[in-house]
Design a protein around this motif. Structure first.
Motif, PDB file in Angstrom:
ATOM      1  N   ASP A 245       0.866  -1.178   0.000  1.00 19.58           N
ATOM      2  CA  ASP A 245       0.000   0.000   0.000  1.00 19.58           C
ATOM      3  C   ASP A 245       0.903   1.228   0.000  1.00 19.58           C
ATOM      4  N   ASP A 247       0.075   4.255  -0.589  1.00 20.20           N
ATOM      5  CA  ASP A 247      -0.580   5.420   0.010  1.00 20.20           C
ATOM      6  C   ASP A 247      -0.291   5.505   1.508  1.00 20.20           C
ATOM      7  N   SER A 248      -0.428   4.375   2.176  1.00 15.47           N
ATOM      8  CA  SER A 248      -0.153   4.357   3.614  1.00 15.47           C
ATOM      9  C   SER A 248       1.314   4.067   3.904  1.00 15.47           C
ATOM     10  N   LYS A 260       6.738  -0.593   7.695  1.00 18.90           N
ATOM     11  CA  LYS A 260       6.638   0.747   7.141  1.00 18.90           C
ATOM     12  C   LYS A 260       7.704   0.938   6.066  1.00 18.90           C
TER      13      LYS A 260
END
Length: 447
Positions: A245, A247-248, A260
């Motif tokens: 993802d 976006d995140s 992350k």
């Protein structure tokens, strides 16, 4: 006695070089002249992890070292990046006792894909990661299938292979072999049903040369493939990126471990996955690995933040003579989708040899730089006009291109203009020509 003298010479020469501010593989060269088989005589740690491939070696090794050190292991690794046999010899002997015992829990080695066969002639890694094989440094490497054969000679029966299942060339190393761990990525939102880029090295099966079929591509020839003629196909994976993802900024491994992304690039995703696999295999808990990788920003100098005059920017390494690396960097810039100007420096093609050969420019998909978010392109260095010629065969508006072979003069001029966000793309051979003109700033995550 010869082993002792080789270790002594290596340690002394390395100390002398350090005193004058230099690091090199010379101590290894000296040691090998004294005792050519010294690597077969030393006592290595129980865990010897090696990483090779066209791209991702240095970053993957750096992340593995970080996770293992945080877990309490003493890791000996070639952080300077000297990855041919002399460099490997230097890092091993400089961390040996005079009796020949390596003083560490883990020996972690980045190895040049062409020269791994020389290093591993004398010892076998317990775990051997092979990241990918691409077109890279045509002048010395030729075609990826030639490099494949060179790496094949470095593989020992006793080594456990950790292979990228998404690369049809790399996956051949696991054929008819039991001690293999596979890593790969499931289909993602950014995956495509067709090849992107200027060429397609996945068009034909590397095993039987018949046409290859793909369920999806992640980039270049990396994806889910199968050959209807010989049955060569993507292997099931034990370590899998199940979701990315951007976006995140979160990548998920095996549906459970969330990491992350401090740099939102598909290259970084694969490097993280290879690191996760290696560290898991040697017994480090998945949650510990995920937590450490979520907070670690690479220190290898491949991604840097800078100020040039009033402009802030991001410096990105993309190896000259490596079209896949360049394509991924430009994909990253465009995916950020923010107004920017891009500086491309091509001055010295290689650090290793002198060449003016620039045919590799035609393998890079420069057409993507017509994107609306890219407001201006600055082509700098000795080969700026070669690059200008290459860009003339794309749909890029020539009005947004500035060409200047004089790098310092061009950067001085850019520094006077309020351009906003800058990206600079170049290789190690030209890195300092840019960094000497800018102010480096700190960055803890993708910006």
């Amino acid at each position: 006695m010869r082993m002792f003298l080789a270790i002594l010479a290596c340690k002394v020469s390395k100390c002398l070089l350090k005193l004058i501010g230099r690091g090199s593989s010379l101590p290894g060269d000296i040691a090998l002249k004294i005792c050519p088989d010294v690597l077969s005589r030393v006592k290595l740690p129980e865990q010897v992890i090696a990483v090779t491939g066209s791209n991702g070696k240095t970053s993957t090794v750096e992340m593995i070292a970080q996770v293992m050190r945080k877990s309490g292991k003493k890791v000996i690794w070639n952080k300077e990046g000297s990855n041919q046999i002399a460099g490997v010899t230097a890092i091993i002997l400089s961390n040996c006792t005079f009796g020949g015992k390596v003083k560490g829990d883990v020996l972690l080695l980045e190895s040049d894909e062409r020269y791994a066969k020389y290093s591993f002639k004398f010892f076998a890694p317990t775990h051997y990661i092979i990241t990918n094989l691409y077109r890279d440094q045509l002048t010395r490497n030729g075609h990826p299938e030639w490099v494949y054969e060179s790496v094949k000679e470095s593989i020992r029966p006793e080594s456990q292979l950790i292979l990228n299942a998404d690369d049809p060339l790399v996956s051949r190393y696991g054929m008819d072999r039991d001690n293999v761990i596979w890593f790969g990525m499931d289909k993602q939102d950014f995956s495509t049903d067709h090849a992107t880029g200027v060429y397609n090295d996945g068009a034909f099966c590397p095993e039987c040369k018949h046409r290859m079929s793909y369920d999806y591509y992640h980039y270049a020839h990396i994806g889910s493939y199968h050959c209807d003629n010989c049955g060569h196909k993507k292997h099931d994976t034990q370590y899998t990126v199940t979701n990315v993802d951007y976006d995140s900024g979160i990548v998920t491994i095996n549906g459970k471990y969330k990491i992350k992304l401090l740099f939102k690039s598909v290259y970084n995703v694969y490097n993280i996955l290879a690191c996760f696999a290696a560290c898991s295999i040697v017994g480090i808990d998945g949650d510990v690995i995920a937590d450490e990788l979520s907070h670690y920003f690479l220190k290898s100098g491949r991604i840097l933040q800078f100020k040039l005059g009033v402009n802030k920017g991001t410096f990105l390494i993309a190896k000259h003579e490596n079209s896949v690396a360049s394509d991924r960097v430009y994909d990253y810039i465009i995916r950020k989708n923010q107004p920017c100007s891009v500086i491309i420096i091509i001055d010295s093609v290689s650090r290793r040899y002198s060449t003016g050969e620039t045919s590799w420019l035609w393998d890079i998909d420069y057409g993507v730089l017509k994107a609306d978010c890219i407001q201006h392109l600055y082509l700098l260095g000795r080969h700026a006009k070669d690059l200008e010629t290459r860009l003339s065969y794309t749909d890029i508006d020539i009005a947004k291109v500035t060409v200047n072979e004089d790098i310092p003069a061009a950067l001085d001029e850019i520094a006077t203009k309020p351009l906003g966000k800058l990206y600079t793309v170049t290789c190690f051979s030209d890195k300092e020509k840019f960094l000497s003109k800018v102010e480096l700033t700190q960055a803890e995550e993708d910006v």
